[in-house]
Write a protein that holds these residues in place. Structure first.
Motif, mmCIF file in Angstrom:
data_model
loop_
_atom_site.group_PDB
_atom_site.id
_atom_site.type_symbol
_atom_site.label_atom_id
_atom_site.label_comp_id
_atom_site.label_asym_id
_atom_site.label_seq_id
_atom_site.Cartn_x
_atom_site.Cartn_y
_atom_site.Cartn_z
ATOM 1 N N ILE A 77 0.834 -1.205 0.000
ATOM 2 C CA ILE A 77 0.000 0.000 0.000
ATOM 3 C C ILE A 77 0.869 1.255 0.000
ATOM 4 C CG2 ILE A 77 -1.664 1.343 1.343
ATOM 5 C CD1 ILE A 77 -2.894 -1.346 2.218
ATOM 6 N N VAL A 78 1.912 1.272 0.812
ATOM 7 C CA VAL A 78 2.783 2.444 0.897
ATOM 8 C C VAL A 78 3.454 2.719 -0.443
ATOM 9 C CG1 VAL A 78 4.950 3.274 1.904
ATOM 10 C CG2 VAL A 78 3.158 2.374 3.392
ATOM 11 N N LYS A 79 3.954 1.681 -1.115
ATOM 12 C CA LYS A 79 4.650 1.870 -2.396
ATOM 13 C C LYS A 79 3.746 2.479 -3.468
ATOM 14 C CE LYS A 79 8.215 -1.410 -3.010
ATOM 15 N NZ LYS A 79 8.583 -2.741 -3.497
ATOM 16 N N ALA A 80 2.442 2.263 -3.364
ATOM 17 C CA ALA A 80 1.505 2.716 -4.394
ATOM 18 C C ALA A 80 1.043 4.155 -4.185
ATOM 19 C CB ALA A 80 0.290 1.784 -4.427
ATOM 20 N N GLN A 81 1.494 4.811 -3.127
ATOM 21 C CA GLN A 81 0.990 6.143 -2.779
ATOM 22 C C GLN A 81 2.107 7.187 -2.779
ATOM 23 O OE1 GLN A 81 -2.368 6.399 -2.271
ATOM 24 N NE2 GLN A 81 -2.413 4.199 -2.668
ATOM 25 N N GLU A 82 1.708 8.457 -2.748
ATOM 26 C CA GLU A 82 2.650 9.564 -2.569
ATOM 27 C C GLU A 82 2.825 9.875 -1.089
ATOM 28 O OE1 GLU A 82 4.490 11.009 -4.985
ATOM 29 O OE2 GLU A 82 3.589 9.483 -6.255
ATOM 30 N N LYS A 83 1.749 9.642 -0.330
ATOM 31 C CA LYS A 83 1.792 9.817 1.121
ATOM 32 C C LYS A 83 1.126 8.611 1.749
ATOM 33 C CE LYS A 83 1.977 14.740 1.504
ATOM 34 N NZ LYS A 83 1.678 15.890 2.289
ATOM 35 N N ALA A 84 1.651 8.208 2.883
ATOM 36 C CA ALA A 84 1.056 7.097 3.625
ATOM 37 C C ALA A 84 0.434 7.671 4.894
ATOM 38 C CB ALA A 84 2.113 6.066 3.967
ATOM 39 N N LYS A 85 -0.848 7.399 5.068
ATOM 40 C CA LYS A 85 -1.540 7.819 6.282
ATOM 41 C C LYS A 85 -1.639 6.592 7.180
ATOM 42 C CE LYS A 85 -4.012 11.445 3.935
ATOM 43 N NZ LYS A 85 -5.286 11.997 3.527
ATOM 44 N N LEU A 86 -0.906 6.658 8.285
ATOM 45 C CA LEU A 86 -0.833 5.529 9.196
ATOM 46 C C LEU A 86 -1.537 5.857 10.499
ATOM 47 C CD1 LEU A 86 2.998 4.747 8.890
ATOM 48 C CD2 LEU A 86 1.160 3.806 7.497
ATOM 49 N N ILE A 87 -2.095 4.842 11.102
ATOM 50 C CA ILE A 87 -2.520 4.923 12.497
ATOM 51 C C ILE A 87 -1.653 3.912 13.216
ATOM 52 C CG2 ILE A 87 -4.386 4.570 14.156
ATOM 53 C CD1 ILE A 87 -6.347 5.461 11.996
#
Length: 167
Positions: free
Chosen positions: A97-107
């Protein structure tokens, strides 16, 4: 064409030793293109329930966002990592999921805290530590039109042998 960056890294060193700087630079560029990765530049490992942050280096996206060793990733871009639609390992799910995005929104859950924490991390392209020798080779090739001095090449060769995976 081989997909192993170490192959091109080694060829770059050989070409540089022969004074074929143009070919050496071409091999270095090919090696770097294969080494290049995309992510938040934090190491994660399988935890008991949630993936665990096991390494965060200074000055990288994960550190700038406030992630710390021991944090557990609970949600990434709105998806609970325990419930993967593809039935994949939670750690692999986070990476995908992280690789596919420009920003990673994590909890994240931080041990000792009573609340979950929201963290937004910029996803960046980077070269892993193993790319160090070829980055130095490229720098030396760009800085001089002449043949690289033998002591410099020997030092790069030694670094190459320390970094490559088959030792």
């Amino acid at each position: 064409m081989p997909r192993n960056p170490f192959f091109y890294d080694w060829l770059g060193l050989v070409k540089a030793a022969r004074g074929e700087n143009g070919k050496a630079l071409e091999m270095a560029e090919k090696s770097l293109s294969l080494f290049k990765k995309k992510g938040i530049v934090a190491s994660i490992s399988e935890g008991e329930i949630y993936p665990l942050i096991v390494a965060v280096q200074n000055g990288i996206p994960a550190e700038r966002a406030g992630l710390k060793i021991g944090d557990r990733v609970v949600v990434v871009n709105g998806q609970d990592v325990r419930h993967s639609p593809e039935q994949e390992d939670p750690t692999q799910m986070v990476v995908r999921i992280v690789k596919a995005q420009e920003k990673a929104k994590l909890i994240i859950y931080r041990p000792g805290s009573l609340e979950l924490k929201k963290v937004e991390v910029q996803v960046e392209e980077y070269w892993p530590e193993e790319a160090g020798p070829v980055l130095k080779l490229k720098e030396q090739l760009a800085g001089s039109p002449r043949k690289i001095a033998l002591p410099s090449l020997k030092k790069l060769r030694d670094e190459f042998y320390e970094k490559q995976p088959w030792t």
